[in-house]
Design a protein around this motif. Sequence first.
Motif, PDB file in Angstrom:
ATOM      1  N   LEU A  81       5.316   2.947  -4.734  1.00  0.00           N
ATOM      2  CA  LEU A  81       4.421   3.998  -4.254  1.00  0.00           C
ATOM      3  C   LEU A  81       4.036   4.965  -5.364  1.00  0.00           C
ATOM      4  O   LEU A  81       2.935   5.540  -5.347  1.00  0.00           O
ATOM      5  N   ARG A  82       4.921   5.170  -6.318  1.00  0.00           N
ATOM      6  CA  ARG A  82       4.586   6.028  -7.456  1.00  0.00           C
ATOM      7  C   ARG A  82       3.366   5.486  -8.197  1.00  0.00           C
ATOM      8  O   ARG A  82       2.506   6.233  -8.653  1.00  0.00           O
ATOM      9  N   VAL A  83       3.306   4.153  -8.306  1.00  0.00           N
ATOM     10  CA  VAL A  83       2.182   3.526  -9.002  1.00  0.00           C
ATOM     11  C   VAL A  83       0.934   3.533  -8.114  1.00  0.00           C
ATOM     12  O   VAL A  83      -0.184   3.756  -8.607  1.00  0.00           O
ATOM     13  N   LEU A  84       1.115   3.300  -6.813  1.00  0.00           N
ATOM     14  CA  LEU A  84      -0.036   3.293  -5.912  1.00  0.00           C
ATOM     15  C   LEU A  84      -0.711   4.659  -5.835  1.00  0.00           C
ATOM     16  O   LEU A  84      -1.874   4.763  -5.427  1.00  0.00           O
ATOM     17  N   ALA A  85       0.005   5.695  -6.226  1.00  0.00           N
ATOM     18  CA  ALA A  85      -0.583   7.035  -6.256  1.00  0.00           C
ATOM     19  C   ALA A  85      -1.461   7.247  -7.481  1.00  0.00           C
ATOM     20  O   ALA A  85      -2.222   8.220  -7.547  1.00  0.00           O
ATOM     21  N   LEU A  86      -1.381   6.322  -8.456  1.00  0.00           N
ATOM     22  CA  LEU A  86      -2.183   6.438  -9.672  1.00  0.00           C
ATOM     23  C   LEU A  86      -3.590   5.891  -9.435  1.00  0.00           C
ATOM     24  O   LEU A  86      -3.789   4.998  -8.609  1.00  0.00           O
ATOM     25  N   ASP A 128       2.603   1.599 -18.902  1.00  0.00           N
ATOM     26  CA  ASP A 128       1.388   0.971 -19.403  1.00  0.00           C
ATOM     27  C   ASP A 128       0.333   0.947 -18.295  1.00  0.00           C
ATOM     28  O   ASP A 128       0.476   0.215 -17.312  1.00  0.00           O
ATOM     29  N   PRO A 129      -0.741   1.731 -18.400  1.00  0.00           N
ATOM     30  CA  PRO A 129      -1.768   1.814 -17.345  1.00  0.00           C
ATOM     31  C   PRO A 129      -2.422   0.479 -17.018  1.00  0.00           C
ATOM     32  O   PRO A 129      -2.994   0.329 -15.926  1.00  0.00           O
ATOM     33  N   GLN A 130      -2.366  -0.494 -17.917  1.00  0.00           N
ATOM     34  CA  GLN A 130      -2.986  -1.794 -17.658  1.00  0.00           C
ATOM     35  C   GLN A 130      -2.321  -2.519 -16.479  1.00  0.00           C
ATOM     36  O   GLN A 130      -2.910  -3.417 -15.883  1.00  0.00           O
ATOM     37  N   TRP A 131      -1.088  -2.113 -16.166  1.00  0.00           N
ATOM     38  CA  TRP A 131      -0.373  -2.757 -15.061  1.00  0.00           C
ATOM     39  C   TRP A 131      -0.676  -2.116 -13.713  1.00  0.00           C
ATOM     40  O   TRP A 131      -0.296  -2.651 -12.665  1.00  0.00           O
ATOM     41  N   VAL A 132      -1.338  -0.969 -13.710  1.00  0.00           N
ATOM     42  CA  VAL A 132      -1.612  -0.272 -12.450  1.00  0.00           C
ATOM     43  C   VAL A 132      -2.448  -1.132 -11.493  1.00  0.00           C
ATOM     44  O   VAL A 132      -2.088  -1.283 -10.311  1.00  0.00           O
ATOM     45  N   PRO A 133      -3.570  -1.723 -11.925  1.00  0.00           N
ATOM     46  CA  PRO A 133      -4.342  -2.564 -10.988  1.00  0.00           C
ATOM     47  C   PRO A 133      -3.562  -3.788 -10.512  1.00  0.00           C
ATOM     48  O   PRO A 133      -3.785  -4.271  -9.399  1.00  0.00           O
ATOM     49  N   ILE A 134      -2.645  -4.291 -11.346  1.00  0.00           N
ATOM     50  CA  ILE A 134      -1.823  -5.435 -10.940  1.00  0.00           C
ATOM     51  C   ILE A 134      -0.915  -5.040  -9.778  1.00  0.00           C
ATOM     52  O   ILE A 134      -0.773  -5.779  -8.792  1.00  0.00           O
ATOM     53  N   VAL A 135      -0.306  -3.862  -9.881  1.00  0.00           N
ATOM     54  CA  VAL A 135       0.567  -3.393  -8.805  1.00  0.00           C
ATOM     55  C   VAL A 135      -0.231  -3.190  -7.520  1.00  0.00           C
ATOM     56  O   VAL A 135       0.199  -3.586  -6.428  1.00  0.00           O
ATOM     57  N   HIS A 136      -1.407  -2.571  -7.631  1.00  0.00           N
ATOM     58  CA  HIS A 136      -2.260  -2.380  -6.455  1.00  0.00           C
ATOM     59  C   HIS A 136      -2.602  -3.723  -5.800  1.00  0.00           C
ATOM     60  O   HIS A 136      -2.544  -3.862  -4.570  1.00  0.00           O
ATOM     61  N   THR A 137      -2.974  -4.702  -6.620  1.00  0.00           N
ATOM     62  CA  THR A 137      -3.388  -6.009  -6.096  1.00  0.00           C
ATOM     63  C   THR A 137      -2.219  -6.723  -5.422  1.00  0.00           C
ATOM     64  O   THR A 137      -2.359  -7.247  -4.301  1.00  0.00           O
ATOM     65  N   CYS A 138      -1.073  -6.759  -6.078  1.00  0.00           N
ATOM     66  CA  CYS A 138       0.088  -7.478  -5.529  1.00  0.00           C
ATOM     67  C   CYS A 138       0.640  -6.778  -4.290  1.00  0.00           C
ATOM     68  O   CYS A 138       0.996  -7.439  -3.304  1.00  0.00           O
ATOM     69  N   ALA A 139       0.692  -5.454  -4.326  1.00  0.00           N
ATOM     70  CA  ALA A 139       1.175  -4.707  -3.164  1.00  0.00           C
ATOM     71  C   ALA A 139       0.266  -4.947  -1.962  1.00  0.00           C
ATOM     72  O   ALA A 139       0.733  -5.089  -0.827  1.00  0.00           O
ATOM     73  N   GLY A 140      -1.039  -5.009  -2.210  1.00  0.00           N
ATOM     74  CA  GLY A 140      -1.971  -5.269  -1.121  1.00  0.00           C
ATOM     75  C   GLY A 140      -1.801  -6.657  -0.533  1.00  0.00           C
ATOM     76  O   GLY A 140      -1.929  -6.843   0.679  1.00  0.00           O
ATOM     77  N   LEU A 141      -1.506  -7.644  -1.383  1.00  0.00           N
ATOM     78  CA  LEU A 141      -1.359  -9.013  -0.904  1.00  0.00           C
ATOM     79  C   LEU A 141      -0.105  -9.177  -0.051  1.00  0.00           C
ATOM     80  O   LEU A 141      -0.068  -9.997   0.862  1.00  0.00           O
ATOM     81  N   ILE A 142       0.916  -8.373  -0.316  1.00  0.00           N
ATOM     82  CA  ILE A 142       2.166  -8.506   0.440  1.00  0.00           C
ATOM     83  C   ILE A 142       2.303  -7.422   1.514  1.00  0.00           C
ATOM     84  O   ILE A 142       3.250  -7.416   2.291  1.00  0.00           O
ATOM     85  N   GLY A 143       1.339  -6.483   1.546  1.00  0.00           N
ATOM     86  CA  GLY A 143       1.293  -5.516   2.634  1.00  0.00           C
ATOM     87  C   GLY A 143       2.086  -4.245   2.434  1.00  0.00           C
ATOM     88  O   GLY A 143       2.426  -3.568   3.407  1.00  0.00           O
TER      89      GLY A 143
END
Length: 445
Positions: free
Chosen positions: A324-329, A368-383
């Motif tokens: 959630l810390r990352v999803l807030a970014l 590393d900010p480059q990983w932020v969209p990856i976290v958003h994408t993966c978190a969304g796929l798993i709910g």
Amino acid sequence: MSSVSLFLHNRFSQKKEIFTPLNPKEVTMYVCGPTVYGPIHMGNARSIIVFDVLFRLLRYLFPRVVYVRNITDVDDKINVQAKNLGISITELTHTTIAEFHQDIQALHVLPVSVEPRATHHIPHMIAIIETLLEQGVAYWAEDHVLFDVSKDPHYGTLSGANIEEILAGSRVELAPYKRNPQDFVLWKPAVEEQEFWPSPWGNGRPGWHTECCAMSKEYLGSRFDIHGGGSDLLFPHHENESAQTRSAFNIEQSVKYWIHNGMLMVEGQKMSKSLGNVLLLKDVLKQVSGSVVRWACLSSHYRHPLDWGSALLHQATQCVESVLRVLALPWDGTPHMDEDFLAYLCDDLNTPGALTALHAAAKRALQDPQWVPIVHTCAGLIGIEATFSFMTMELRNKIESIITERNRARAEKDFQRADTLRHEVEALGIVLEDTPQGTYWHQRI
């Protein structure tokens, strides 16, 4: 449509197979939904979460997915509960369905394509029963219509049960009107004060197994890709459902892949009313967020049992908090998939591996900010979604300090002081759980 291959464990073949839909342009899936006589428990919730993840993954991999999850709103349990509460069956089912939707919405479960109710499909069930009678695989006795298991040479091939095991099973109804004890009811006569419908065999209602047979046929056809549910449904429900479809539709198998999730245990024990350890989802959601419940349910492979307890919730809370810390970014909405994460999910829904990859990605994203969209994408796929704000390190340290002081007070048997400190930490929106392994805490929704 992704080029990644999906592998699923097929209960019928009892092996992991590459998933190839009957129609490459459309995946069809049917999952047994709730019997709406009361709030769903955590065992139901785990199954709903598992198949929601599969639904999300299929939508990522294929151009179209039709997901049907039924509602059983005619059943003996419903009749008994309505009578106990002194309300009508319609009132009970209407209220319970609304509560069900509210509960699973808190779990971030996606809406299904179709959610048919059994009571809306009685004519379809009657038509199937008539076909089975015409084909000589069913018979009418004492106002009951029953399926003659001896007429189906493939009976038992799905569950692996043999006739001796079936006869010894506690879930087999013994009745004088049956030709064979293992024969199961397709239609049963009306009973006073119970809901019923007219039929060629008199007023009554359908058997449970016929309901799913009719609804899956109505929305997915006589053959479809995936049939899912909890492992407790394998026998007799899915075995009997499979037997009916073979005979009624004159096909060898109606389902290409049978998928079953394992049971949920509570602190090492089977969840049951007799043990008094049934956990209702609505009660768990008073303690933790839907994302924490999802993470906990997905932390064990779906085919294995899941032992629910304080330690599991504590670990899931900490992991979700880091995500959630990352999803807030900030994120521009462009998806970026982590290949390791996707590979785990495509390997028979290896959600423990996928969650590990997501957690590792969240740690990297904070550096590393480059990983932020990856976290958003993966978190969304798993709910996994943000439903409460992450806390500051200052607040976390304050909570840990109070808990340490409270533990000291308890060790010194100063229970009044310990209670005061508990109230102090609860005022911060924190729930404490004392276990033999120590005191765990998590945020209240």
